[in-house]
Design a protein around this motif. Sequence first.
Motif, PDB file in Angstrom:
ATOM      1  N   LYS A  94       0.816  -1.211   0.000  1.00  0.00           N
ATOM      2  CA  LYS A  94       0.000   0.000   0.000  1.00  0.00           C
ATOM      3  C   LYS A  94       0.853   1.266   0.000  1.00  0.00           C
ATOM      4  O   LYS A  94       0.460   2.282  -0.570  1.00  0.00           O
ATOM      5  N   LEU A  95       2.024   1.188   0.638  1.00  0.00           N
ATOM      6  CA  LEU A  95       2.900   2.346   0.719  1.00  0.00           C
ATOM      7  C   LEU A  95       3.953   2.360  -0.388  1.00  0.00           C
ATOM      8  O   LEU A  95       4.870   3.183  -0.360  1.00  0.00           O
ATOM      9  N   LYS A  96       3.805   1.432  -1.350  1.00  0.00           N
ATOM     10  CA  LYS A  96       4.693   1.382  -2.519  1.00  0.00           C
ATOM     11  C   LYS A  96       6.154   1.175  -2.113  1.00  0.00           C
ATOM     12  O   LYS A  96       7.072   1.804  -2.645  1.00  0.00           O
ATOM     13  N   VAL A  97       6.368   0.264  -1.178  1.00  0.00           N
ATOM     14  CA  VAL A  97       7.719  -0.055  -0.716  1.00  0.00           C
ATOM     15  C   VAL A  97       8.279  -1.192  -1.552  1.00  0.00           C
ATOM     16  O   VAL A  97       7.603  -2.205  -1.761  1.00  0.00           O
ATOM     17  N   LEU A 117      11.907   7.208   5.497  1.00  0.00           N
ATOM     18  CA  LEU A 117      13.042   8.089   5.723  1.00  0.00           C
ATOM     19  C   LEU A 117      13.516   8.741   4.430  1.00  0.00           C
ATOM     20  O   LEU A 117      13.843   9.934   4.401  1.00  0.00           O
ATOM     21  N   GLN A 118      13.538   7.968   3.346  1.00  0.00           N
ATOM     22  CA  GLN A 118      13.983   8.519   2.067  1.00  0.00           C
ATOM     23  C   GLN A 118      13.104   9.676   1.625  1.00  0.00           C
ATOM     24  O   GLN A 118      13.593  10.719   1.181  1.00  0.00           O
ATOM     25  N   GLN A 119      11.789   9.513   1.768  1.00  0.00           N
ATOM     26  CA  GLN A 119      10.886  10.592   1.385  1.00  0.00           C
ATOM     27  C   GLN A 119      11.070  11.804   2.285  1.00  0.00           C
ATOM     28  O   GLN A 119      10.966  12.947   1.833  1.00  0.00           O
ATOM     29  N   ALA A 120      11.365  11.546   3.575  1.00  0.00           N
ATOM     30  CA  ALA A 120      11.609  12.660   4.496  1.00  0.00           C
ATOM     31  C   ALA A 120      12.872  13.414   4.105  1.00  0.00           C
ATOM     32  O   ALA A 120      12.894  14.650   4.112  1.00  0.00           O
ATOM     33  N   LEU A 121      13.926  12.686   3.758  1.00  0.00           N
ATOM     34  CA  LEU A 121      15.188  13.324   3.377  1.00  0.00           C
ATOM     35  C   LEU A 121      15.021  14.168   2.123  1.00  0.00           C
ATOM     36  O   LEU A 121      15.629  15.232   1.981  1.00  0.00           O
ATOM     37  N   MET A 149      22.587  10.645   1.988  1.00  0.00           N
ATOM     38  CA  MET A 149      22.111  10.387   3.347  1.00  0.00           C
ATOM     39  C   MET A 149      21.298   9.108   3.423  1.00  0.00           C
ATOM     40  O   MET A 149      21.375   8.362   4.401  1.00  0.00           O
ATOM     41  N   THR A 150      20.524   8.830   2.380  1.00  0.00           N
ATOM     42  CA  THR A 150      19.763   7.587   2.337  1.00  0.00           C
ATOM     43  C   THR A 150      20.695   6.387   2.360  1.00  0.00           C
ATOM     44  O   THR A 150      20.455   5.408   3.076  1.00  0.00           O
ATOM     45  N   PRO A 202       9.925  16.678   8.525  1.00  0.00           N
ATOM     46  CA  PRO A 202       9.943  16.005   7.221  1.00  0.00           C
ATOM     47  C   PRO A 202       9.320  14.614   7.231  1.00  0.00           C
ATOM     48  O   PRO A 202       8.652  14.226   6.276  1.00  0.00           O
ATOM     49  N   ILE A 203       9.529  13.843   8.307  1.00  0.00           N
ATOM     50  CA  ILE A 203       8.906  12.519   8.373  1.00  0.00           C
ATOM     51  C   ILE A 203       7.393  12.665   8.451  1.00  0.00           C
ATOM     52  O   ILE A 203       6.643  11.903   7.842  1.00  0.00           O
ATOM     53  N   GLY A 204       6.921  13.658   9.203  1.00  0.00           N
ATOM     54  CA  GLY A 204       5.478  13.913   9.255  1.00  0.00           C
ATOM     55  C   GLY A 204       4.914  14.227   7.886  1.00  0.00           C
ATOM     56  O   GLY A 204       3.862  13.705   7.498  1.00  0.00           O
ATOM     57  N   TRP A 205       5.636  15.053   7.100  1.00  0.00           N
ATOM     58  CA  TRP A 205       5.180  15.375   5.748  1.00  0.00           C
ATOM     59  C   TRP A 205       5.198  14.129   4.864  1.00  0.00           C
ATOM     60  O   TRP A 205       4.290  13.910   4.067  1.00  0.00           O
ATOM     61  N   ALA A 206       6.263  13.328   5.015  1.00  0.00           N
ATOM     62  CA  ALA A 206       6.410  12.137   4.176  1.00  0.00           C
ATOM     63  C   ALA A 206       5.294  11.131   4.450  1.00  0.00           C
ATOM     64  O   ALA A 206       4.684  10.604   3.521  1.00  0.00           O
ATOM     65  N   ILE A 207       5.024  10.866   5.732  1.00  0.00           N
ATOM     66  CA  ILE A 207       4.001   9.873   6.051  1.00  0.00           C
ATOM     67  C   ILE A 207       2.611  10.391   5.705  1.00  0.00           C
ATOM     68  O   ILE A 207       1.724   9.626   5.329  1.00  0.00           O
TER      69      ILE A 207
END
Length: 257
Positions: A94-97, A117-121, A149-150, A202-207
Amino acid sequence: MAYRDDPDLAFLGTLNSEELNDLVYLIIHDKDGERRWTETLTVNEKYKRYAPNHSKYWQEIAEEIQHFGGNTFINIFRNAGVPYKEILCDVCDKLKVNYHKYASTKQIEQNLLMKILQQALEEMSPSQLKTLATEIGLDNISIPSAQAMTSIFLAIFRAGGFKSYQITVIIANAVLKTLIGRGLSFASNTLLTRTAAILTGPIGWAITALWTLIDIAGPAYRVTIPAVIQVIYLRSLSENRTEIEKINQIDISKINL
């Protein structure tokens, strides 16, 4: 319905009640703090007898996770839950992992954390990335990229140990704050340092961006996604307990000086 023997959830039996408290809370309560109408844990006889001594009924807690996982699949009327790894893979889909279905559960969990984490970075500015690099001891990097960083965080995850646990705590705390309105209550405050502050936004925005992909897919995901994040955190806690206790003892001794 009863608990299905599950090697990926058996470690819950090694945790104490305080460590299980956050997991029990999110199973029972929604983001607004109201009781979930689909939860069955609170009507279980062991819960009624032993709560809040959660370690006395860890199998019933695991059973509830399996139950919610069963509700995310097409056949929602079957009277059985599903194994944790199946739930984890469904969340990743569902999260396209990206993951390999024959990989270990731990590796798939790491892939999930790395996706977040990658999306947050990628949301962070160059100055934020530089500050983050400094916080994790990479002073020699002038202007790190999100890709660099990833790769660094992925290497840390693969190496395991306390550093990997620290990153897991930071990601899990930020995700849970976003999804259920409260972070980890058990994690030591010494772990949630400036690095946590740098990443939380950033993690909040990513999730939140990832959440839009699955928000209309069904209410069960509002339980299974944070539950999986909690399980990932608790597994890392269990695996690194000895080193965590050593670090905490050092922190206490510094306070007493």
